[in-house]
Each structure stands twice: as structure tokens, then as C-alpha cells.
Design a protein around this motif. Structure first.
Motif, PDB file in Angstrom:
ATOM      1  N   GLY A   1       0.820  -1.211   0.000  1.00  0.00           N
ATOM      2  CA  GLY A   1       0.000   0.000   0.000  1.00  0.00           C
ATOM      3  C   GLY A   1       0.853   1.259   0.000  1.00  0.00           C
ATOM      4  N   LEU A   2       1.939   1.236   0.764  1.00  0.00           N
ATOM      5  CA  LEU A   2       2.844   2.391   0.813  1.00  0.00           C
ATOM      6  C   LEU A   2       3.541   2.612  -0.526  1.00  0.00           C
ATOM      7  CD1 LEU A   2       4.533   1.753   4.281  1.00  0.00           C
ATOM      8  CD2 LEU A   2       2.724   3.388   3.750  1.00  0.00           C
ATOM      9  N   VAL A   3       3.969   1.518  -1.146  1.00  0.00           N
ATOM     10  CA  VAL A   3       4.634   1.637  -2.452  1.00  0.00           C
ATOM     11  C   VAL A   3       3.668   2.218  -3.475  1.00  0.00           C
ATOM     12  CG1 VAL A   3       5.666   0.331  -4.348  1.00  0.00           C
ATOM     13  CG2 VAL A   3       6.271  -0.223  -1.990  1.00  0.00           C
ATOM     14  N   GLY A   4       2.410   1.792  -3.439  1.00  0.00           N
ATOM     15  CA  GLY A   4       1.409   2.331  -4.358  1.00  0.00           C
ATOM     16  C   GLY A   4       1.176   3.810  -4.137  1.00  0.00           C
ATOM     17  N   ASP A   5       1.144   4.246  -2.876  1.00  0.00           N
ATOM     18  CA  ASP A   5       0.970   5.666  -2.565  1.00  0.00           C
ATOM     19  C   ASP A   5       2.108   6.500  -3.148  1.00  0.00           C
ATOM     20  OD1 ASP A   5      -1.376   5.278  -1.214  1.00  0.00           O
ATOM     21  OD2 ASP A   5      -0.487   5.325   0.791  1.00  0.00           O
ATOM     22  N   ARG A   6       3.302   5.928  -3.200  1.00  0.00           N
ATOM     23  CA  ARG A   6       4.467   6.691  -3.620  1.00  0.00           C
ATOM     24  C   ARG A   6       4.747   6.583  -5.119  1.00  0.00           C
ATOM     25  NH1 ARG A   6       5.204   5.589   1.702  1.00  0.00           N
ATOM     26  NH2 ARG A   6       6.350   7.138   2.919  1.00  0.00           N
ATOM     27  N   LEU A   7       4.657   5.368  -5.677  1.00  0.00           N
ATOM     28  CA  LEU A   7       5.022   5.165  -7.084  1.00  0.00           C
ATOM     29  C   LEU A   7       3.848   5.344  -8.039  1.00  0.00           C
ATOM     30  CD1 LEU A   7       7.413   2.066  -6.861  1.00  0.00           C
ATOM     31  CD2 LEU A   7       7.974   4.507  -6.742  1.00  0.00           C
ATOM     32  N   GLY A   8       2.638   5.224  -7.526  1.00  0.00           N
ATOM     33  CA  GLY A   8       1.448   5.288  -8.378  1.00  0.00           C
ATOM     34  C   GLY A   8       0.676   3.979  -8.307  1.00  0.00           C
ATOM     35  N   ARG A   9      -0.639   4.074  -8.023  1.00  0.00           N
ATOM     36  CA  ARG A   9      -1.441   2.862  -7.816  1.00  0.00           C
ATOM     37  C   ARG A   9      -1.591   2.038  -9.088  1.00  0.00           C
ATOM     38  NH1 ARG A   9      -3.956   6.919  -4.582  1.00  0.00           N
ATOM     39  NH2 ARG A   9      -3.093   6.749  -2.479  1.00  0.00           N
ATOM     40  N   LYS A  10      -1.692   2.693 -10.260  1.00  0.00           N
ATOM     41  CA  LYS A  10      -1.870   1.956 -11.503  1.00  0.00           C
ATOM     42  C   LYS A  10      -0.629   1.114 -11.813  1.00  0.00           C
ATOM     43  CE  LYS A  10      -3.058   2.447 -16.399  1.00  0.00           C
ATOM     44  NZ  LYS A  10      -3.542   3.375 -17.450  1.00  0.00           N
ATOM     45  N   LYS A  11       0.559   1.685 -11.656  1.00  0.00           N
ATOM     46  CA  LYS A  11       1.795   0.947 -11.909  1.00  0.00           C
ATOM     47  C   LYS A  11       1.887  -0.276 -11.009  1.00  0.00           C
ATOM     48  CE  LYS A  11       4.532   5.046 -13.194  1.00  0.00           C
ATOM     49  NZ  LYS A  11       3.581   6.099 -12.751  1.00  0.00           N
ATOM     50  N   VAL A  12       1.590  -0.088  -9.727  1.00  0.00           N
ATOM     51  CA  VAL A  12       1.658  -1.179  -8.758  1.00  0.00           C
ATOM     52  C   VAL A  12       0.613  -2.248  -9.074  1.00  0.00           C
ATOM     53  CG1 VAL A  12       1.192  -1.748  -6.333  1.00  0.00           C
ATOM     54  CG2 VAL A  12       2.698   0.159  -6.892  1.00  0.00           C
TER      55      VAL A  12
ATOM     56  N   ALA B   1      -7.555  -8.689 -17.629  1.00  0.00           N
ATOM     57  CA  ALA B   1      -7.478  -7.617 -16.633  1.00  0.00           C
ATOM     58  C   ALA B   1      -6.369  -6.623 -16.974  1.00  0.00           C
ATOM     59  CB  ALA B   1      -7.248  -8.212 -15.247  1.00  0.00           C
ATOM     60  N   LEU B   2      -5.210  -7.113 -17.439  1.00  0.00           N
ATOM     61  CA  LEU B   2      -4.105  -6.220 -17.790  1.00  0.00           C
ATOM     62  C   LEU B   2      -4.485  -5.281 -18.928  1.00  0.00           C
ATOM     63  CD1 LEU B   2      -1.025  -8.647 -17.602  1.00  0.00           C
ATOM     64  CD2 LEU B   2      -1.403  -6.616 -16.189  1.00  0.00           C
ATOM     65  N   VAL B   3      -5.160  -5.820 -19.942  1.00  0.00           N
ATOM     66  CA  VAL B   3      -5.567  -4.992 -21.084  1.00  0.00           C
ATOM     67  C   VAL B   3      -6.562  -3.919 -20.632  1.00  0.00           C
ATOM     68  CG1 VAL B   3      -6.793  -5.000 -23.287  1.00  0.00           C
ATOM     69  CG2 VAL B   3      -5.134  -6.815 -22.779  1.00  0.00           C
ATOM     70  N   LEU B   4      -7.575  -4.317 -19.868  1.00  0.00           N
ATOM     71  CA  LEU B   4      -8.605  -3.377 -19.436  1.00  0.00           C
ATOM     72  C   LEU B   4      -8.056  -2.338 -18.460  1.00  0.00           C
ATOM     73  CD1 LEU B   4     -11.654  -5.792 -18.970  1.00  0.00           C
ATOM     74  CD2 LEU B   4     -11.235  -4.179 -20.836  1.00  0.00           C
ATOM     75  N   MET B   5      -7.153  -2.746 -17.588  1.00  0.00           N
ATOM     76  CA  MET B   5      -6.551  -1.797 -16.643  1.00  0.00           C
ATOM     77  C   MET B   5      -5.733  -0.736 -17.369  1.00  0.00           C
ATOM     78  SD  MET B   5      -5.068  -4.033 -13.497  1.00  0.00           S
ATOM     79  CE  MET B   5      -6.043  -5.354 -12.806  1.00  0.00           C
ATOM     80  N   THR B   6      -4.931  -1.188 -18.328  1.00  0.00           N
ATOM     81  CA  THR B   6      -4.108  -0.249 -19.094  1.00  0.00           C
ATOM     82  C   THR B   6      -4.973   0.795 -19.784  1.00  0.00           C
ATOM     83  OG1 THR B   6      -2.478  -2.011 -19.467  1.00  0.00           O
ATOM     84  CG2 THR B   6      -2.349  -0.073 -20.889  1.00  0.00           C
ATOM     85  N   TRP B   7      -6.131   0.374 -20.266  1.00  0.00           N
ATOM     86  CA  TRP B   7      -7.026   1.252 -21.017  1.00  0.00           C
ATOM     87  C   TRP B   7      -7.861   2.155 -20.110  1.00  0.00           C
ATOM     88  CZ3 TRP B   7     -12.334  -0.626 -23.038  1.00  0.00           C
ATOM     89  CH2 TRP B   7     -12.952   0.396 -23.768  1.00  0.00           C
ATOM     90  N   LEU B   8      -8.389   1.614 -18.999  1.00  0.00           N
ATOM     91  CA  LEU B   8      -9.402   2.326 -18.226  1.00  0.00           C
ATOM     92  C   LEU B   8      -8.901   3.014 -16.959  1.00  0.00           C
ATOM     93  CD1 LEU B   8     -12.366  -0.238 -18.388  1.00  0.00           C
ATOM     94  CD2 LEU B   8     -12.299   2.010 -19.472  1.00  0.00           C
ATOM     95  N   VAL B   9      -7.995   2.365 -16.239  1.00  0.00           N
ATOM     96  CA  VAL B   9      -7.683   2.822 -14.876  1.00  0.00           C
ATOM     97  C   VAL B   9      -6.716   4.004 -14.902  1.00  0.00           C
ATOM     98  CG1 VAL B   9      -6.647   2.148 -12.668  1.00  0.00           C
ATOM     99  CG2 VAL B   9      -8.080   0.517 -13.928  1.00  0.00           C
ATOM    100  N   PRO B  10      -7.063   5.120 -14.248  1.00  0.00           N
ATOM    101  CA  PRO B  10      -6.147   6.256 -14.155  1.00  0.00           C
ATOM    102  C   PRO B  10      -5.122   6.012 -13.054  1.00  0.00           C
ATOM    103  CG  PRO B  10      -8.153   6.751 -12.950  1.00  0.00           C
ATOM    104  CD  PRO B  10      -8.349   5.384 -13.556  1.00  0.00           C
ATOM    105  N   ASP B  11      -4.008   6.709 -13.147  1.00  0.00           N
ATOM    106  CA  ASP B  11      -3.002   6.571 -12.095  1.00  0.00           C
ATOM    107  C   ASP B  11      -3.260   7.601 -11.008  1.00  0.00           C
ATOM    108  OD1 ASP B  11      -0.913   5.455 -10.786  1.00  0.00           O
ATOM    109  OD2 ASP B  11       0.654   6.127 -12.168  1.00  0.00           O
ATOM    110  N   SER B  12      -2.847   7.293  -9.802  1.00  0.00           N
ATOM    111  CA  SER B  12      -2.955   8.236  -8.683  1.00  0.00           C
ATOM    112  C   SER B  12      -1.872   7.895  -7.685  1.00  0.00           C
ATOM    113  CB  SER B  12      -4.337   8.140  -8.012  1.00  0.00           C
ATOM    114  OG  SER B  12      -4.547   6.848  -7.461  1.00  0.00           O
ATOM    115  N   ARG B  13      -1.493   8.891  -6.892  1.00  0.00           N
ATOM    116  CA  ARG B  13      -0.468   8.680  -5.877  1.00  0.00           C
ATOM    117  C   ARG B  13      -0.622   9.741  -4.804  1.00  0.00           C
ATOM    118  NH1 ARG B  13       5.008   9.166  -8.929  1.00  0.00           N
ATOM    119  NH2 ARG B  13       3.774   8.386 -10.662  1.00  0.00           N
TER     120      ARG B  13
END
Length: 528
Positions: A80-91, A191-203
Motif C-alpha cells: 500500500g505504501l509503495v502504491g501511494d508513492r510510485l502510483g497505484r496503476k503501476k503497482v 485484466a491487464l488490457v482493461l486496466m491499461t485502457w481504463l484505470v487512471p493513475d494516482s499517488r
């Protein structure tokens, strides 16, 4: 009347596709949570000698399950901490990819040792997926829609737990044991294809400095604690010196973590949040409900398969009412919270869980199966009215930019509660069973007597090897298990009632009428 703030906080393009994003998050969450339970129905097959299975021993099977739990629970907070710092979409993308690779390798395992290692790799990926899903959710939904979205998310968790045994049983009826893992791979690709297309990044916009010492202390402490709990369950002896030492070491390290975080000027976790009694009570409720759920699932499988004689698939199907109740009530639990408040809703849910556990203390070998179905439905109903309000309380108690940490904390408490439920209730079950069967094993050789007393499966296995002479052990084994199940169920009932007292004392009650009037129009609009 209309405030422009929400539109400026969440981009319009993201706001329009928020429900599609939730669907993708649910897809990734489904396979990650499902894999916690899907292995249970494959245990007997994997223990069968090659080529049907891997010829795994009971200890190796236990570690194939425990390796996932240990790594998953130990890394959730860090993830959870890594996602907060690097970006939730990447994680999220990285985690689901690792999970998929681990699933493919696990399906092709050539030995029990390889299966254990690949299960740990799957858990590594899962640990980064789980908190990121809820963190992304909190950043694509406005505050007034968050309870509804979290309700759907919580329903998905319950659904995944319930359908795991069904999915595993159905696959084993038609394919080899590795299919219970290989089924994840195509879902991961989608899931990988749909995430890449739909999910925005946040941190976290102000992540500050890293806290490596805090991260290491939290991981080491959690792994030691969970390892000790699981080991105690395996040995059915929490007084064992190694078990006590490991649990004590875990508690000492976690205490050091809390002290260090309190004194740090850049803590990875602000432990002062736990001074909030509402926040702490909500965390306790989540841990206790999963303590009860995982514990009853553990002895429920033995009851339906060993005592009642149902197949793995049939046993999994019997869990459908629990899943149905989750799907029906989790998204609607917010309506009860609006009307009665968090205190009444959550406390009522825990009392209902306690009642369903107490019902198990009355079950016998010939109890009508429809009563079991009713109990599972009521258990799912109780869970739905605990998970949704407590998740909302936890996620809204912390700043939005700390969503990943809040999600990781929630899921860590969930996993530790579940591990504790299996370990403690499993230990009670084993001890009570051994005490009940010991005086019926007197005619067996000493070595065989020790083996036969380990569990109902061990007793029935010895009985089968003895042929006609062993038939005399079947009825005593069933009677001893039923007594052990009754004792275990009553222990779980006590734990659920303790949770009900905690939530009754510390969760907030019904909000004032003025507050409800302010939020009700928005909630109605969100539900239309």
C-alpha cells in the motif's frame, strides 16, 4: 446549489467511466481473493501420487496454503505504501502480472517444493493488487458515492471467498489439479488490457521521505506473528516453545515498529490514527469477522465432506447461499447505516455471525441440509452488514492521499484475522477431536494410534487400510469430530460476541437528523 469542486477534483473523463473502472478492479480482486480458498478442494488430489497429483505430504500441503497467507499478509502494508508513492496503476499492473506468472508456474509444478515456492510468488503479486484496488476506487468516486462503491467491492470479496471451492471442485471434475491455478492466466491477460485502457493513475501528492526502517519492522513483525499463529495451528499446541517464541518475537518487533513510527518525523504509518476509538473498533470488527469466517470454513469443509460424504464440488456448491447473501446485501448495507447508524448495523451483523456459529454447535450427522444452507445465508448477511460500514469508516477516517495505506491496513487485519481463525479454531478442533477419539484407538499399534488421532481424515484413512476391522472406527470418528466441531463453534461464537461488544461501545450511532438531510439527496441520486 451545485458545487464545482467535485468536477475539479476528479477529471470528467475519469468520472464518466468510474463504474467500468470498478468492474475491472473487481475482476483483479476476484482472482486474488479466490485463490485464498480455491486450493482447499484440491488438497486430496495434490496429495495423490503422480501422475494424478504430486504425492505431497500433509505438511507440504499445509505449507502450500500457508506460504500464500504468510507472504500476502506480510507484504500488504508495504504494498500500500509503495502504491501511494510510485502510483497505484503501476503497482496494480505489476502485481497482477506477477500473480499471473506465478499461477502459470504453479500449474506446472513438478514437486511439492516448487508448488510452495510458486504459491509464495503468487502471493507477492496479490499483495500489491489487493490494496491498490481499494485505493484506486477511493480516487475515482466522489465521497457521497464511496459507500455504494465500497459496498460492491466488499460484496466481491465475499463472493470470491464463497465461489473459490465451487470453481476448484468444478475444474477438478474435468481437468488435472493444475487447472485450479492455470484458470487465472486468461483472466489476468484480460485484466491487464482493461486496466491499461481504463484505470487512471494516482499517488500521494506529498509522499515525503521513505521510511525503510518502518517498512522492514512492519514486514518482519507481521511475518513472525502470522508464522507463529499458523505453526501453532499445525502443531495444535500454542504452548510449544518455538510457537510462543515466534509469536512473542512478532509482537516485540511490531511494538518496536509502533514506537519507531511515533518518534519518526516521516512515518510510513501515522499510528496516532489508532487513538481514534472508532477507527480501532472498525479494524477489530474486520479482523474478528474474518476470524469467524475462515474458522467456520475450515471445519465446515470437514463436516460436509468427511461426515456428510459430499464431494468437493458438492461441498463448494453448499457455500452458494453465503455468496448470494453477500451479493444481495453488501451493496445495500449503506441503506441500513443511513437509517440506523454504523453502531447498530455492525453490532447487529456480529450478533448474527455469533448466532450462526452457535447453530453449528447443534449440527449432527443427520441434520437436514437445508438448515446448513439457511445458516450460510444468514452468515453472509451478517458479513455484508459488517464489511461495508467498517470499510467506509476506515477509508473515510484517513486523508484521501493515504488511501493505499488505509486499504493495506484493512486488508492486513483481514488476513491476520483469517489466519488466526484457522490457527486457533483449527487447534481447538484438533485437540478436542484427539481427546474424543483417543480411548477408541486402544486396539491399534502405538505408531498407528498416534497417526489415527491427528484428525478425522487420518482416522478414516487408517480405518480404510484395516479393511473390515476398520469399520468399527468410522462411527466413533464421526462422533468425535461432531463433538470437536461443537466446541470449536462455541469458541467462535464467543469471539464474535466480543466483537459485538467492541463495536457497540465505540462505533458511532445514528447521525443527527440535520446531517442525514444533508446527505440523503446525494445518496439517493447515487443509487439511481
Amino acid at each position: 446549489m451545485t458545487s464545482p469542486v467535485p468536477a475539479s477534483r476528479i477529471p470528467e473523463a475519469v468520472h464518466r467511466r468510474r463504474w467500468a473502472i470498478l468492474g475491472v478492479l473487481m475482476l483483479s480482486l476476484l482472482i486474488v481473493v479466490l485463490d485464498n480458498s480455491i486450493l482447499n478442494v484440491a488438497i486430496k488430489t495434490i496429495a495423490t501420487p503422480a501422475p494424478t497429483g504430486l504425492g505431497a505430504t500433509q505438511s507440504q500441503i499445509e505449507w502450500a496454503i500457508n506460504a500464500y497467507t504468510l507472504v500476502f499478509a506480510g507484504l500488504l502494508f508495504t504494498a500500500g505504501l509503495v502504491g501511494d508513492r510510485l502510483g497505484r496503476k503501476k503497482v496494480l499492473l505489476g502485481g497482477i502480472l506477477v500473480f499471473g506468472i506465478g499461477s502459470a508456474l504453479a500449474a506446472e509444478s513438478g514437486s511439492p517444493g516448487q508448488l510452495i515456492a510458486y504459491r509464495a510468488l503468487m502471493a507477492l503479486g496479490a499483495a500489491f493488487v489487493m490494496p491498490a484496488t481499494l485505493a484506486v476506487l477511493m480516487n475515482v468516486f466522489e465521497r457521497e458515492e464511496q459507500p455504494k462503491a465500497i459496498g460492491i467491492w466488499a460484496g466481491g470479496v465475499g463472493l470470491a471467498i464463497a465461489i473459490g471451492p465451487i470453481t476448484g471442485g468444478a475444474l477438478l471434475d474435468h481437468f488435472w489439479w493444475g487447472s485450479v491455478f492455470l484458470i487465472n492466466v486468461p483472466i489476468v491477460i484480460v485484466a491487464l488490457v482493461l486496466m491499461t485502457w481504463l484505470v487512471p493513475d494516482s499517488r500521494d501528492p506529498r509522499p515525503g521521505r521513505l521510511d525503510p526502517i518502518g517498512v522492514v519492522l512492519s514486514v518482519v513483525g507481521l511475518v513472525l506473528l502470522v508464522y507463529g499463529i499458523i505453526k501453532g495451528g499445525e502443531l495444535a499446541d500454542f504452548t510449544d516453545a518455538k510457537v510462543l517464541a515466534t509469536i512473542a518475537a512478532g509482537l516485540v518487533v511490531l511494538t518496536a515498529f509502533v514506537v519507531f513510527e511515533k518518534r519518526s518525523d516521516h512515518p510510513s504509518l501515522d499510528v496516532t490514527y489508532f487513538r481514534n476509538k472508532v477507527f480501532s473498533a472498525a479494524m477489530s470488527a474486520i479482523a474478528l469477522v474474518f476470524f469467524a469466517l475462515m474458522g467456520v470454513t475450515f471445519f465446515g469443509v470437514f463436516y460436509t465432506q468427511s461426515v456428510r460424504g459430499y464431494s468437493p464440488l458438492e461441498s463448494g456448491v453448499l457455500m452458494l447461499p453465503l455468496a448470494a447473501a453477500q451479493l444481495i446485501f453488501a451493496p445495500r448495507a449503506r441503506l441500513l447505516v443511513d437509517r440506523f447508524g454504523n453502531k447498530a448495523t455492525t453490532t447487529g451483523g456480529l450478533v448474527l455471525i455469533a448466532a450462526t456459529l452457535a447453530a453449528f454447535a447443534t449440527f449432527e450427522a443427520d441434520t437436514p441440509i437445508w438448515l446448513l444452507e439457511v445458516v450460510f445465508f444468514l452468515m453472509g448477511t451478517g458479513m455484508a452488514h459488517i464489511m461495508t460500514p467498517t470499510s467506509v469508516v476506515i477509508m473515510q477516517a484517513l486523508p484521501r492521499e493515504k488511501a493505499g495505506s488505509a486499504s493495506a491496513l484493512s486488508n492486513t487485519f483481514r488476513q491476520v484475522g483469517g489466519a488466526l481463525g484457522i490457527a486457533v479454531l483449527g487447534s481447538v478442533l484438533a485437540t478436542a477431536y484427539r481427546n474424543g477419539i483417543e480411548d477408541k484407538l486402544g486396539l491399534l499399534p502405538p505408531g498407528l494410534r498416534e497417526t489415527a488421532g491427528e484428525s478425522i481424515e487420518a482416522t478414516l484413512g487408517v480405518a480404510e487400510k484395516l479393511g473390515p476391522q476398520g469399520k468399527a472406527l468410522v462411527t466413533p470418528a464421526n462422533d468425535a469430530f461432531l463433538h470437536a466441531m461443537h466446541v470449536t463453534a462455541l469458541c467462535g461464537t464467543g469471539v464474535a460476541l466480543i466483537g459485538a461488544v467492541v463495536t457497540f461501545l465505540f462505533l458511532p450511532g445514528k447521525p443527527p437528523a440535520g446531517q442525514r438531510q444533508e446527505t440523503e439527496p446525494e445518496l439517493v441520486a447515487a443509487g439511481e
